[in-house]
Design a protein around this motif. Sequence first.
Motif, PDB file in Angstrom:
ATOM      1  N   ARG A 145       0.822  -1.199   0.000  1.00 33.14           N
ATOM      2  CA  ARG A 145       0.000   0.000   0.000  1.00 33.14           C
ATOM      3  C   ARG A 145       0.868   1.266   0.000  1.00 33.14           C
ATOM      4  NH1 ARG A 145       0.157  -2.205   4.867  1.00 33.14           N
ATOM      5  NH2 ARG A 145      -1.594  -3.572   4.461  1.00 33.14           N
ATOM      6  N   LEU A 146       0.256   2.335  -0.515  1.00 29.01           N
ATOM      7  CA  LEU A 146       0.847   3.670  -0.454  1.00 29.01           C
ATOM      8  C   LEU A 146      -0.010   4.554   0.441  1.00 29.01           C
ATOM      9  CD1 LEU A 146       1.684   4.563  -4.186  1.00 29.01           C
ATOM     10  CD2 LEU A 146       3.283   3.823  -2.416  1.00 29.01           C
ATOM     11  N   VAL A 147       0.651   5.431   1.181  1.00 28.55           N
ATOM     12  CA  VAL A 147      -0.029   6.497   1.912  1.00 28.55           C
ATOM     13  C   VAL A 147       0.477   7.798   1.314  1.00 28.55           C
ATOM     14  CG1 VAL A 147      -0.416   7.588   4.141  1.00 28.55           C
ATOM     15  CG2 VAL A 147      -0.164   5.098   4.005  1.00 28.55           C
ATOM     16  N   VAL A 148      -0.443   8.627   0.819  1.00 31.57           N
ATOM     17  CA  VAL A 148      -0.045   9.793   0.023  1.00 31.57           C
ATOM     18  C   VAL A 148      -0.516  11.088   0.675  1.00 31.57           C
ATOM     19  CG1 VAL A 148      -0.074  10.852  -2.273  1.00 31.57           C
ATOM     20  CG2 VAL A 148      -0.277   8.360  -2.041  1.00 31.57           C
ATOM     21  N   GLY A 149       0.429  11.962   0.970  1.00 31.16           N
ATOM     22  CA  GLY A 149       0.101  13.282   1.487  1.00 31.16           C
ATOM     23  C   GLY A 149      -0.059  14.287   0.369  1.00 31.16           C
ATOM     24  N   ARG A 150      -0.881  15.291   0.611  1.00 28.09           N
ATOM     25  CA  ARG A 150      -1.086  16.351  -0.381  1.00 28.09           C
ATOM     26  C   ARG A 150      -0.192  17.541  -0.039  1.00 28.09           C
ATOM     27  NH1 ARG A 150      -5.559  15.282  -3.518  1.00 28.09           N
ATOM     28  NH2 ARG A 150      -7.046  13.773  -2.685  1.00 28.09           N
ATOM     29  N   LEU A 151       0.733  17.856  -0.932  1.00 30.55           N
ATOM     30  CA  LEU A 151       1.681  18.924  -0.674  1.00 30.55           C
ATOM     31  C   LEU A 151       1.010  20.272  -0.425  1.00 30.55           C
ATOM     32  CD1 LEU A 151       4.593  19.869  -0.413  1.00 30.55           C
ATOM     33  CD2 LEU A 151       4.725  20.020  -2.905  1.00 30.55           C
ATOM     34  N   PRO A 152      -0.011  20.686  -1.204  1.00 34.30           N
ATOM     35  CA  PRO A 152      -0.613  22.009  -0.957  1.00 34.30           C
ATOM     36  C   PRO A 152      -1.154  22.177   0.458  1.00 34.30           C
ATOM     37  CG  PRO A 152      -1.290  21.177  -3.097  1.00 34.30           C
ATOM     38  CD  PRO A 152      -0.588  20.045  -2.403  1.00 34.30           C
ATOM     39  N   THR A 153      -1.613  21.091   1.080  1.00 34.79           N
ATOM     40  CA  THR A 153      -2.176  21.210   2.432  1.00 34.79           C
ATOM     41  C   THR A 153      -1.090  21.439   3.487  1.00 34.79           C
ATOM     42  OG1 THR A 153      -2.085  18.826   2.902  1.00 34.79           O
ATOM     43  CG2 THR A 153      -4.059  19.657   1.795  1.00 34.79           C
ATOM     44  N   MET A 154       0.151  21.217   3.137  1.00 35.67           N
ATOM     45  CA  MET A 154       1.245  21.431   4.091  1.00 35.67           C
ATOM     46  C   MET A 154       1.762  22.861   4.057  1.00 35.67           C
ATOM     47  SD  MET A 154       3.371  17.927   3.343  1.00 35.67           S
ATOM     48  CE  MET A 154       2.472  16.615   2.512  1.00 35.67           C
ATOM     49  N   LEU A 155       1.370  23.620   3.037  1.00 35.86           N
ATOM     50  CA  LEU A 155       1.789  25.014   2.892  1.00 35.86           C
ATOM     51  C   LEU A 155       0.804  25.939   3.591  1.00 35.86           C
ATOM     52  CD1 LEU A 155       2.572  24.756  -0.923  1.00 35.86           C
ATOM     53  CD2 LEU A 155       4.286  24.919   0.897  1.00 35.86           C
ATOM     54  N   SER A 156       1.136  27.203   3.674  1.00 30.64           N
ATOM     55  CA  SER A 156       0.171  28.179   4.169  1.00 30.64           C
ATOM     56  C   SER A 156      -1.034  28.169   3.229  1.00 30.64           C
ATOM     57  CB  SER A 156       0.797  29.568   4.195  1.00 30.64           C
ATOM     58  OG  SER A 156       1.059  30.009   2.863  1.00 30.64           O
ATOM     59  N   PRO A 157      -2.229  28.567   3.713  1.00 26.84           N
ATOM     60  CA  PRO A 157      -3.421  28.546   2.847  1.00 26.84           C
ATOM     61  C   PRO A 157      -3.220  29.285   1.532  1.00 26.84           C
ATOM     62  CG  PRO A 157      -4.065  28.895   5.125  1.00 26.84           C
ATOM     63  CD  PRO A 157      -2.560  28.937   5.092  1.00 26.84           C
ATOM     64  N   LEU A 158      -2.554  30.439   1.583  1.00 24.67           N
ATOM     65  CA  LEU A 158      -2.347  31.222   0.360  1.00 24.67           C
ATOM     66  C   LEU A 158      -1.426  30.486  -0.607  1.00 24.67           C
ATOM     67  CD1 LEU A 158      -2.971  33.862  -1.097  1.00 24.67           C
ATOM     68  CD2 LEU A 158      -0.970  34.879   0.027  1.00 24.67           C
ATOM     69  N   LYS A 159      -0.289  29.966  -0.101  1.00 25.61           N
ATOM     70  CA  LYS A 159       0.639  29.247  -0.971  1.00 25.61           C
ATOM     71  C   LYS A 159       0.039  27.944  -1.475  1.00 25.61           C
ATOM     72  CE  LYS A 159       4.990  31.147   0.778  1.00 25.61           C
ATOM     73  NZ  LYS A 159       6.265  30.871   1.486  1.00 25.61           N
ATOM     74  N   GLY A 160      -0.735  27.286  -0.643  1.00 31.36           N
ATOM     75  CA  GLY A 160      -1.380  26.037  -1.069  1.00 31.36           C
ATOM     76  C   GLY A 160      -2.368  26.273  -2.200  1.00 31.36           C
ATOM     77  N   ALA A 161      -3.169  27.351  -2.071  1.00 30.58           N
ATOM     78  CA  ALA A 161      -4.135  27.681  -3.133  1.00 30.58           C
ATOM     79  C   ALA A 161      -3.413  28.046  -4.418  1.00 30.58           C
ATOM     80  CB  ALA A 161      -5.029  28.823  -2.668  1.00 30.58           C
ATOM     81  N   ALA A 162      -2.306  28.790  -4.288  1.00 28.10           N
ATOM     82  CA  ALA A 162      -1.543  29.182  -5.473  1.00 28.10           C
ATOM     83  C   ALA A 162      -0.952  27.955  -6.159  1.00 28.10           C
ATOM     84  CB  ALA A 162      -0.434  30.154  -5.072  1.00 28.10           C
ATOM     85  N   MET A 163      -0.512  26.987  -5.391  1.00 26.95           N
ATOM     86  CA  MET A 163       0.052  25.776  -5.997  1.00 26.95           C
ATOM     87  C   MET A 163      -1.023  24.993  -6.747  1.00 26.95           C
ATOM     88  SD  MET A 163       2.260  22.705  -4.305  1.00 26.95           S
ATOM     89  CE  MET A 163       3.717  22.534  -5.328  1.00 26.95           C
ATOM     90  N   ARG A 164      -2.197  24.861  -6.153  1.00 26.76           N
ATOM     91  CA  ARG A 164      -3.291  24.138  -6.825  1.00 26.76           C
ATOM     92  C   ARG A 164      -3.694  24.830  -8.118  1.00 26.76           C
ATOM     93  NH1 ARG A 164      -5.373  24.298  -1.501  1.00 26.76           N
ATOM     94  NH2 ARG A 164      -5.230  22.298  -0.410  1.00 26.76           N
ATOM     95  N   LEU A 165      -3.647  26.158  -8.105  1.00 28.81           N
ATOM     96  CA  LEU A 165      -4.111  26.920  -9.259  1.00 28.81           C
ATOM     97  C   LEU A 165      -3.047  27.067 -10.331  1.00 28.81           C
ATOM     98  CD1 LEU A 165      -6.466  28.641 -10.385  1.00 28.81           C
ATOM     99  CD2 LEU A 165      -5.409  30.623  -9.280  1.00 28.81           C
TER     100      LEU A 165
END
Length: 560
Positions: A145-165
Motif C-alpha cells: 500500500r501507499l499512503v499519500v500526502g497532499r503537498l498544498p495542504t502542508m503550505l500556508s493557505p495562500l501558498k497552497g491555493a496558489a500551488m493548486r491553481l
Amino acid sequence: MTVNNAPYHHPQPWDMPIEPVVLPAMFAASAQRVPHAPLVDFLGRRYNYQQLVAEATAFAHGRRALGVGQGDRVGLFLPNVPIYISAYYGAMMAGAVVVNFSPLYTVDELAHQVEDSGAKTMVTIDSSALLPTALKVLEKSSLDRLVVGRLPTMLSPLKGAAMRLLKRRDLTPIPSRHDVLAWRTVIAAGRGGAASDLPKMAADDLALLQYTGGTTGTPKGAMLTHANLSSNAIQVDAIDPFRGDPDMIMGALPLFHVFANTCVLNRTVLKGGCIAMVPRFDAKQVLATIDRVKPTAFPGVPTMYQALLDHPKAAKTDFSSLKVCISGGAALSAPTRDAFEELSQARLCEGYGLTESSGVVSANPYQGMRKPGTIGQVIPGTHVMLLDKEDPAKRAPEGEPGELVIRGPQVMQGYWNRPDTQAETFAEFEGQSWLRTGDIADLDDDGFLKIVDRSKDMIAVGGFKVFPSQVEAVLVEHKAVKEALVIGFPHDYQGETPRAFVTLNEGFDNSGDDLMSWLNQRVGKHERVSGVTVREDLPKTMIGKLDRKALRAEVLPQDG
C-alpha cells in the motif's frame, strides 16, 4: 603521544555518559518540555511540537489499524516536508522500522530496495516527481500500500491555493483504489488513540534501515537501532557550545540522508529547536530562508556552500545570525571554506561520518582551535584506531597513515540480509569489534584526524599508491578550477595512470593541456596526470557530493 598502535579516544571537557533512548520517547519528552515551540518552519508555515507529536501518534494508531505491526518496514519516499517528521516518529511509535528511500530513485532502484528491505507500506506525496514512480513500484513489487500526502495542504493557505491553481502540473491526483490511501484518511483513523496503547520498545530495537554504498561497494541497508540514532544525536548536541541559545537550524540537507537524519532532525528534536525546512536544496530559496528566519546553524555539503557563493543574491543576504556551519559528505576545499567564511562571518567546520555510524564520527571544534583540512576530533564516546593499509589484521606502523576503524554507541549492528559482509565490514581486536571505514587517515598528537583518501580510490601507479584527493587538492588551488575529480585509468606499463576531470569558475576558459602542465609541475612524478578534461559539470550524489564512482562508470568504458 602515541596514537597509531593503540585505540585512541580524544578526551574532551564535554565527555559524559551516553544514555540512549527510544526515539519516540525523545520526541515526546521535547514536546512535553516545549509543546508550543516551533519544530518546523516550512516555507513560512510553522508547526509546533504538540501538533507534530499528535500527528505522529495518530499515524502510529492509523498504521496499526491497517496492519502494520512491530518490526514491519515502513518506507518514506519523501522530500523535506512536515509529514516526514510525523511518519518517521509515528512509524517508530507503532514499533515499525523506517526505511529511507531517496526521492531521486528510478522505478527500478526503488523497487529493488523495497524488495530488499521488505517494506509493505510506503509514504509519499502527490508530487508529479514522486507519486507516478511510487505507483509503478506498487504494481511491480511486493509493496502492499501507499499512503499519500497532499503537498498544498502542508503550505500556508495562500501558498497552497496558489500551488493548486498555478502549478497543477507539479501535482498528480491521488488515484481512488484500495491500496492507495490519503495521508489525512490514515491520520483521521488514528486520532484519539493514546500513546499508552502503543507497543513498548527497547533502545536496542531496530529503528531504521538506511541504504548506502557502504564500505564494500553495493547498496546495503545499514541496521541502525534507537540506541545508535539517539546516541549520535546526544553526541552531536554535546559538542555544541551554543546549547543554551535559541536554535534555528537550516534544513536544506535531505532528511532521507543519514547526515540530515542525525544533525538536522534528531539532534534538533532532542534540543527542542526548530528546522527551517525547504523541500530540496535550491540556492535562491535557501538564501531567502536565511534572510527570513535567521538560522543559527547550517549543516551542508561543500557543493551547497559553493552554490550559495555563486548565487548573485549571496552578497545581499544577511548571514549575521549564523554561529556555525558544518560541512560533511565530502572534502571541503580551502577556497570554498575561506570564501564562505568571509561572506557569512560564520565558522565553517569540517566533520566526518558514515551511514554505518549513524551520521557523525568527528568534527572540528565550533570554537577555539581547529585544523583546516582535517575532519576534526572524535565526538564523545567514540574511539578510533588505524590499521595497516595492506594488512588489516595489523595496526598501522607508527607515524604512517592507515585505514580508519571506529568504535562507539553510534556504530550500526550490521547490514540487513548481508551476513557475508560481516568479516570485511568489522575488524576484531582484543575481543572488541571495530567498524572498518575504508578511509585512509592520519591522526596527530592533538587528536585531529585527516582523511588521506578512500582505500578503494587509491590509484596504483608503477608500484606507488596515489591518493586522488591529494591531486584534486592541488588542482583546486588553480584560480580557474571550480571542482576536480581524479580517477585511475588502465595503463599497459604502469598498471594505472591518474587522469583529472574539472569544471571551471565563471569567466575562465583554460584548456585541459594548460591545466595539466600547471598541475604536473606541482605534484610528485608518480602523481602526474595523463590528461585533464574540462567539463560543464561533474557527476554528484543525491546530496550533492562529487561522485567518483559515477564518473568511473561514465568514462572508463569509453576511454579505458
